[in-house]
Write a protein that holds these residues in place. Structure first.
Motif, PDB file in Angstrom:
ATOM      1  N   VAL A  63       1.404  -1.349  -0.071  1.00  0.00           N
ATOM      2  CA  VAL A  63      -0.246   0.263   0.268  1.00  0.00           C
ATOM      3  C   VAL A  63       0.907   1.045   0.211  1.00  0.00           C
ATOM      4  CG1 VAL A  63      -1.798   0.993   1.115  1.00  0.00           C
ATOM      5  CG2 VAL A  63      -1.513  -1.456   1.085  1.00  0.00           C
ATOM      6  N   THR A  64       0.388   1.889  -0.889  1.00  0.00           N
ATOM      7  CA  THR A  64       1.092   3.546  -1.105  1.00  0.00           C
ATOM      8  C   THR A  64      -0.049   4.579  -0.295  1.00  0.00           C
ATOM      9  OG1 THR A  64       0.480   3.350  -3.178  1.00  0.00           O
ATOM     10  CG2 THR A  64       2.669   2.809  -2.417  1.00  0.00           C
ATOM     11  N   ALA A  65       0.281   5.234   0.111  1.00  0.00           N
ATOM     12  CA  ALA A  65      -0.133   6.968   0.126  1.00  0.00           C
ATOM     13  C   ALA A  65       0.551   8.399  -0.419  1.00  0.00           C
ATOM     14  CB  ALA A  65      -0.205   6.814   1.836  1.00  0.00           C
ATOM     15  N   PHE A  66      -1.149   8.932  -0.650  1.00  0.00           N
ATOM     16  CA  PHE A  66      -0.450  10.054  -1.097  1.00  0.00           C
ATOM     17  C   PHE A  66      -1.153  11.148  -0.598  1.00  0.00           C
ATOM     18  CE2 PHE A  66       0.223   6.442  -3.991  1.00  0.00           C
ATOM     19  CZ  PHE A  66       1.429   7.160  -4.927  1.00  0.00           C
ATOM     20  N   ALA A  67      -1.269  11.872  -1.624  1.00  0.00           N
ATOM     21  CA  ALA A  67      -2.486  13.848  -0.964  1.00  0.00           C
ATOM     22  C   ALA A  67      -2.454  14.239  -2.586  1.00  0.00           C
ATOM     23  CB  ALA A  67      -1.141  14.743  -0.205  1.00  0.00           C
ATOM     24  N   ALA A  68      -3.891  15.211  -2.521  1.00  0.00           N
ATOM     25  CA  ALA A  68      -4.211  15.486  -3.795  1.00  0.00           C
ATOM     26  C   ALA A  68      -4.684  17.216  -2.896  1.00  0.00           C
ATOM     27  CB  ALA A  68      -5.248  14.750  -4.477  1.00  0.00           C
ATOM     28  N   HIS A  69      -4.071  17.875  -4.062  1.00  0.00           N
ATOM     29  CA  HIS A  69      -4.887  19.698  -3.956  1.00  0.00           C
ATOM     30  C   HIS A  69      -5.953  19.213  -4.573  1.00  0.00           C
ATOM     31  CE1 HIS A  69      -5.388  23.413  -3.576  1.00  0.00           C
ATOM     32  NE2 HIS A  69      -4.329  23.895  -4.617  1.00  0.00           N
ATOM     33  N   PRO A  70      -7.229  20.113  -4.314  1.00  0.00           N
ATOM     34  CA  PRO A  70      -7.750  20.254  -5.912  1.00  0.00           C
ATOM     35  C   PRO A  70      -7.925  21.479  -6.767  1.00  0.00           C
ATOM     36  CG  PRO A  70      -8.891  20.163  -4.014  1.00  0.00           C
ATOM     37  CD  PRO A  70      -7.632  20.253  -3.454  1.00  0.00           C
ATOM     38  N   GLY A  71      -7.619  22.146  -5.428  1.00  0.00           N
ATOM     39  CA  GLY A  71      -7.018  23.274  -6.588  1.00  0.00           C
ATOM     40  C   GLY A  71      -8.349  24.207  -5.873  1.00  0.00           C
ATOM     41  N   LEU A  72      -8.488  25.654  -6.127  1.00  0.00           N
ATOM     42  CA  LEU A  72      -9.759  26.067  -6.244  1.00  0.00           C
ATOM     43  C   LEU A  72     -11.251  25.995  -6.625  1.00  0.00           C
ATOM     44  CD1 LEU A  72     -10.300  28.811  -4.306  1.00  0.00           C
ATOM     45  CD2 LEU A  72      -9.749  30.126  -6.436  1.00  0.00           C
ATOM     46  N   VAL A  73     -12.087  25.191  -6.461  1.00  0.00           N
ATOM     47  CA  VAL A  73     -13.251  24.271  -6.593  1.00  0.00           C
ATOM     48  C   VAL A  73     -14.474  25.169  -5.717  1.00  0.00           C
ATOM     49  CG1 VAL A  73     -14.626  22.199  -6.740  1.00  0.00           C
ATOM     50  CG2 VAL A  73     -12.249  22.387  -6.648  1.00  0.00           C
ATOM     51  N   THR A  74     -15.549  25.038  -7.097  1.00  0.00           N
ATOM     52  CA  THR A  74     -16.433  26.170  -6.289  1.00  0.00           C
ATOM     53  C   THR A  74     -17.579  24.718  -5.780  1.00  0.00           C
ATOM     54  OG1 THR A  74     -17.189  25.447  -8.733  1.00  0.00           O
ATOM     55  CG2 THR A  74     -16.867  27.528  -8.034  1.00  0.00           C
ATOM     56  N   THR A  75     -17.489  23.969  -4.263  1.00  0.00           N
ATOM     57  CA  THR A  75     -18.920  23.625  -4.325  1.00  0.00           C
ATOM     58  C   THR A  75     -18.980  24.384  -2.770  1.00  0.00           C
ATOM     59  OG1 THR A  75     -16.568  22.575  -2.692  1.00  0.00           O
ATOM     60  CG2 THR A  75     -16.095  21.836  -4.673  1.00  0.00           C
ATOM     61  N   ALA A  76     -20.224  23.278  -1.939  1.00  0.00           N
ATOM     62  CA  ALA A  76     -20.623  23.725  -0.782  1.00  0.00           C
ATOM     63  C   ALA A  76     -20.251  23.658   0.159  1.00  0.00           C
ATOM     64  CB  ALA A  76     -21.589  22.308  -0.511  1.00  0.00           C
ATOM     65  N   ILE A  77     -18.605  23.702  -0.204  1.00  0.00           N
ATOM     66  CA  ILE A  77     -17.802  24.422   1.574  1.00  0.00           C
ATOM     67  C   ILE A  77     -17.452  25.331   1.762  1.00  0.00           C
ATOM     68  CG2 ILE A  77     -15.676  23.720  -0.150  1.00  0.00           C
ATOM     69  CD1 ILE A  77     -14.168  22.245   3.047  1.00  0.00           C
ATOM     70  N   TYR A  78     -17.727  26.479   0.785  1.00  0.00           N
ATOM     71  CA  TYR A  78     -18.090  27.789   1.027  1.00  0.00           C
ATOM     72  C   TYR A  78     -19.142  28.440   0.839  1.00  0.00           C
ATOM     73  CZ  TYR A  78     -13.222  26.646  -0.935  1.00  0.00           C
ATOM     74  OH  TYR A  78     -12.201  26.334  -1.088  1.00  0.00           O
ATOM     75  N   ASP A  79     -19.921  27.104   1.140  1.00  0.00           N
ATOM     76  CA  ASP A  79     -21.425  27.637   1.419  1.00  0.00           C
ATOM     77  C   ASP A  79     -21.692  28.181   3.128  1.00  0.00           C
ATOM     78  OD1 ASP A  79     -22.270  26.949  -1.310  1.00  0.00           O
ATOM     79  OD2 ASP A  79     -23.485  25.608  -0.501  1.00  0.00           O
ATOM     80  N   ARG A  80     -22.233  30.113   3.084  1.00  0.00           N
ATOM     81  CA  ARG A  80     -22.376  30.492   4.353  1.00  0.00           C
ATOM     82  C   ARG A  80     -23.777  30.862   4.761  1.00  0.00           C
ATOM     83  NH1 ARG A  80     -18.498  28.034   4.432  1.00  0.00           N
ATOM     84  NH2 ARG A  80     -16.093  28.985   5.131  1.00  0.00           N
ATOM     85  N   ASP A  81     -23.821  30.536   5.918  1.00  0.00           N
ATOM     86  CA  ASP A  81     -24.885  31.134   6.396  1.00  0.00           C
ATOM     87  C   ASP A  81     -25.359  32.620   6.165  1.00  0.00           C
ATOM     88  OD1 ASP A  81     -26.028  29.057   7.872  1.00  0.00           O
ATOM     89  OD2 ASP A  81     -25.401  29.772   9.435  1.00  0.00           O
ATOM     90  N   PRO A  82     -26.522  33.560   5.666  1.00  0.00           N
ATOM     91  CA  PRO A  82     -27.037  34.713   5.080  1.00  0.00           C
ATOM     92  C   PRO A  82     -26.544  35.618   6.506  1.00  0.00           C
ATOM     93  CG  PRO A  82     -29.042  32.716   5.148  1.00  0.00           C
ATOM     94  CD  PRO A  82     -27.841  32.197   4.831  1.00  0.00           C
TER      95      PRO A  82
END
Length: 292
Positions: A190-209
């Motif tokens: 088994v090997t381990a890797f990391a990935a940076h997806p870049g600047l992506v428009t996903t729900a993680i940036y959603d904020r309450d009004p």
């Protein structure tokens, strides 16, 4: 662009992806299924996971849902125990971003507790069933980290949500590089890797009004790329012929969008002594030991 079209076929392989019901996780699930993999969608909401699985190539007859909340160690233990088949590729993708100080079910600061500790425990419990790769979705936000291993729950400091998120991504990288070292030392397949997806428009940036937007909240609508593009570095880490411990990310705009390639992590992210301290702290906080 379909991320699966650029990388190796996954026919006959099983890919387990956390946070697979939306965003980058869903895009990675689509790409893996299109490449021929059986996909296990590890999600908090079983119904949402099933709905996504039904849209994948092969539908629910080919794929399956694993219910897990990475902000709850009991749920992690139950979810991991429910995975009884071999897993070729484990993708630790799920993540949260919180504008206020919140805590997991076990009392950990939410971002560190979910993004790092949750996946640390999940990986520990699933490692005996993993046959090939572990990919953890990190971020170049790690470069803004000032990780304080003596106060990961922000009990003594004024809470800084952006810094806490960066700390969790630094922890993802420290964990990945230490895991890769230990697997290599043990002559594991088994090997381990990391990935940076870049600047992506996903729900993680959603904020309450009414919540004051941070710098990334303002930049994402302008510069952000699609989840499908964000899945490209994840798929490269999952299938590419790379040295163990590689960190992948986009090619362009300072590794924030477009394509995929191996990129460099900060010097702090590769500090072996800090990684060892984080590993020991993580085992202590979760009461779960990773046996390589």
């Amino acid at each position: 662009m379909n991320p699966s079209s650029r990388y190796a076929a996954l026919t006959g392989q099983t890919v387990l992806i956390t946070g697979a019901s939306s965003g980058i996780g869903r895009a990675t699930a689509v790409a893996a299924a299109d490449a021929g993999a059986r996909v296990l969608l590890a999600v908090r909401d079983r119904n949402r996971g099933a709905a996504v699985a039904q849209t994948l190539r092969g539908g629910l007859s080919e794929h399956a849902v694993v219910e897990v909340d990475l902000a709850d160690l009991d749920s992690i233990c139950r979810g991991a125990a429910s995975v009884t088949e071999p897993v070729d590729i484990l993708v630790n993708n799920a993540g949260v971003s919180s504008p206020t100080l919140q805590h997991t079910a076990d009392g950990f600061e939410m971002q560190f507790g979910t993004n790092h500790l949750g996946h640390f425990a999940w990986t520990a419990l699933l490692l005996p069933r993993v046959r090939s790769r572990i990919v953890t979705v990190a971020s170049q936000a790690e470069r803004a980290s000032r990780l304080d291993l003596d106060d990961v729950n922000w009990a003594r400091r004024a809470y800084n949500p952006a810094r806490a998120y960066a700390d969790s991504k630094m922890a993802n990288l420290l964990f990945t590089f230490e895991l890769a070292r230990r697997l290599a030392t043990a002559n594991s397949p088994v090997t381990a890797f990391a990935a940076h997806p870049g600047l992506v428009t996903t729900a993680i940036y959603d904020r309450d009004p009414g919540t004051r937007p941070g710098v990334w909240d303002r930049l994402v609508p302008v510069l952000g790329q699609s989840p499908q593009a964000g899945a490209l570095p994840v798929m490269l880490a999952a299938t590419g012929e790379l040295p163990a411990g590689s960190f992948t990310g986009p090619r362009h705009l300072f590794h924030m969008r477009g394509g995929a390639q191996v990129i460099r992590a900060s010097k702090r992210a590769r500090a072996a002594g800090v990684a060892q301290r984080l590993w020991d702290l993580s085992e202590d906080m979760t009461s779960i030991e990773i046996v390589v």
